[in-house]
Scaffold this active site. Structure first.
Site, PDB file in Angstrom:
ATOM      1  N   GLU A  23      11.409   0.224  -1.427  1.00 17.58           N
ATOM      2  CA  GLU A  23      10.077   0.722  -1.069  1.00 17.58           C
ATOM      3  C   GLU A  23      10.201   1.961  -0.190  1.00 17.58           C
ATOM      4  O   GLU A  23      11.163   2.090   0.565  1.00 17.58           O
ATOM      5  CB  GLU A  23       9.413  -0.421  -0.312  1.00 17.58           C
ATOM      6  CG  GLU A  23       8.022  -0.227   0.084  1.00 17.58           C
ATOM      7  CD  GLU A  23       7.775  -0.811   1.451  1.00 17.58           C
ATOM      8  OE1 GLU A  23       7.125  -0.129   2.244  1.00 17.58           O
ATOM      9  OE2 GLU A  23       8.247  -1.919   1.722  1.00 17.58           O
ATOM     10  N   LYS A 157       4.819  -9.636   7.565  1.00 19.01           N
ATOM     11  CA  LYS A 157       4.863  -9.143   8.932  1.00 19.01           C
ATOM     12  C   LYS A 157       4.152 -10.089   9.888  1.00 19.01           C
ATOM     13  O   LYS A 157       3.082 -10.594   9.575  1.00 19.01           O
ATOM     14  CB  LYS A 157       4.262  -7.743   8.998  1.00 19.01           C
ATOM     15  CG  LYS A 157       5.336  -6.703   8.695  1.00 19.01           C
ATOM     16  CD  LYS A 157       4.767  -5.407   8.293  1.00 19.01           C
ATOM     17  CE  LYS A 157       4.144  -5.584   6.933  1.00 19.01           C
ATOM     18  NZ  LYS A 157       3.686  -4.386   6.312  1.00 19.01           N
TER      19      LYS A 157
HETATM   20  N1  PSU Z   1       7.435  -3.726   5.926  1.00 13.36           N
HETATM   21  C1  PSU Z   1       7.951  -2.981   6.925  1.00 13.36           C
HETATM   22  N2  PSU Z   1       7.371  -1.809   7.224  1.00 13.36           N
HETATM   23  C2  PSU Z   1       6.290  -1.339   6.506  1.00 13.36           C
HETATM   24  C3  PSU Z   1       5.741  -2.126   5.458  1.00 13.36           C
HETATM   25  C4  PSU Z   1       6.359  -3.308   5.208  1.00 13.36           C
HETATM   26  O1  PSU Z   1       8.945  -3.384   7.544  1.00 13.36           O
HETATM   27  O2  PSU Z   1       5.816  -0.254   6.789  1.00 13.36           O
HETATM   28  C5  PSU Z   1       4.587  -1.622   4.601  1.00 13.36           C
HETATM   29  C6  PSU Z   1       4.805  -2.103   3.176  1.00 13.36           C
HETATM   30  O3  PSU Z   1       4.816  -0.965   2.372  1.00 13.36           O
HETATM   31  C7  PSU Z   1       3.630  -2.972   2.855  1.00 13.36           C
HETATM   32  C8  PSU Z   1       2.586  -2.285   3.676  1.00 13.36           C
HETATM   33  O4  PSU Z   1       3.341  -2.995   1.496  1.00 13.36           O
HETATM   34  O5  PSU Z   1       3.267  -2.048   4.904  1.00 13.36           O
HETATM   35  C9  PSU Z   1       1.337  -3.109   3.829  1.00 13.36           C
HETATM   36  O6  PSU Z   1       0.309  -2.273   4.238  1.00 13.36           O
HETATM   37  P1  PSU Z   1      -1.205  -2.791   4.155  1.00 13.36           P
HETATM   38  O7  PSU Z   1      -1.275  -3.905   5.163  1.00 13.36           O
HETATM   39  O8  PSU Z   1      -2.045  -1.590   4.532  1.00 13.36           O
HETATM   40  O9  PSU Z   1      -1.437  -3.244   2.756  1.00 13.36           O
END
Ligand code: PSU
Ligand code: MN
Length: 302
Positions: A23, A157
């Site tokens: 990613e 997370k």
């Molecule tokens: N995991 C990490 N750092 C990140 C993310 C995940 O350690 O920055 C990112 C991933 O790309 C995940 C996104 O898909 O955060 C989710 O964002 P949102 O809650 O806006 O969907």
């Protein structure tokens, strides 16, 4: 086809060699500069050391790319104005010629389109706390409910509502297994405090589940392999609890909403743990990338 698959990734796929999708949002928006570029390169190296080909995914000048060269990785890490693209943003980015890093949802979609079955990240997005007020649930979950891919992550997370996220994954029909544990990992922490129903212990076992998914031919959903950060590398749980509470308050006080929430919270934790959250985050991602490469190898061995 608008999708550009790098020559190395294309050759590996054609030859039936293991490939791991990586990613890019974590590089552009999840980690501070200049560390982010070093990490991006380090993760690719880790995949190679395990005998697989890395395929970092991003959109550059309106072209979705599976497999980036060094210059392209540098753009993702350092260019100002690199957007954060969920899967819904892909057509908009393509048509307008925009550049952006892909979240789990967009990365999983593009990886699946390219024929890459295994994907490594840090932590998935999920249901945010205060969901009843904000309706903030990451598009990651819905996309994984309809994409046949294996995602290796350290859980979701910990800034999220973890039990609500686990419930949504159940409702959406996404398979979840702990790797070597019956506890759902907590991203910065080895244990989120919640159990998982299934435990897998080897890359071969994971590959067997992937084959069973295909054989059963049910809805095209993902498999989440939840791989805990080693306990000795996790963030101190007390520090985590304290700073996370502050971070959530700050997020609300500053009126941060939408796409900005996740990067805001991650950055807050880094700044208020003296970088310890960053080290735990990186330890988790490193472990996931290595495991994903071994799963990809078991998958291609058949
Ligand atoms: N995991 C990490 N750092 C990140 C993310 C995940 O350690 O920055 C990112 C991933 O790309 C995940 C996104 O898909 O955060 C989710 O964002 P949102 O809650 O806006 O969907
Ligand atoms: Mn969100």
């Amino acid at each position: 086809m608008v999708l550009v698959v790098s020559e190395e990734v294309r050759e590996a796929l054609d030859a039936g060699q293991p490939v791991v999708a990586l990613e890019s949002t974590i590089i552009a928006h999840g980690l501070p500069r200049p560390r982010n570029l070093r990490v991006a390169l380090e993760l690719e190296t880790a995949v190679r050391q395990e005998g697989a080909v890395p395929a970092t995914i991003a959109v550059l000048d309106g072209r979705p790319r599976v497999g980036l060269d060094k210059e392209q990785l540098e753009r993702v890490a350092n260019e100002d104005g690199i957007r954060k693209l969920g899967h819904r943003d892909l057509p908009l980015a393509v048509a307008s010629g925009a550049s952006g890093a892909t979240t789990v949802s967009a990365t999983a979609l593009l990886a699946a389109l390219a024929g890459v079955r295994v994907f490594a990240t840090g932590g998935l997005g999920g249901v945010h706390r205060e969901w009843t007020a904000t309706q903030d649930e990451s598009a990651d979950l819905g996309l994984l409910a309809r994409t046949r891919i294996t995602v290796v992550c350290a859980g979701v997370k910990s800034i999220l509502d973890v039990p609500a996220t686990l419930q949504r994954l159940e409702t959406l029909g996404v398979a979840v297994a702990g790797y070597g544990t019956d506890r759902f990992p907590g991203f910065y922490l080895s244990d989120s405090g919640h159990p998982v129903d299934w435990t897998l212990g080897t890359p071969e076992q994971v590959a067997d589940v992937m084959r069973a998914q295909d054989t059963l031919a049910g809805p095209e959903s993902a498999l989440i392999v939840a791989n805990p950060v080693p306990e000795e590398e996790q963030l101190d749980p007390e520090l985590h609890a304290r700073v996370l509470a502050d971070a959530l308050h700050a997020c609300e006080a500053e009126g941060v909403t939408g796409q900005a929430v996740t990067p805001f919270l991650l950055d807050y934790l880094v700044r208020h743990t003296d970088g310890a959250s960053l080290e735990a985050n990186l330890a988790a991602v490193r472990g996931n990338v290595r495991l994903a490469a071994r799963i990809a190898a078991a998958w291609t061995r058949g």
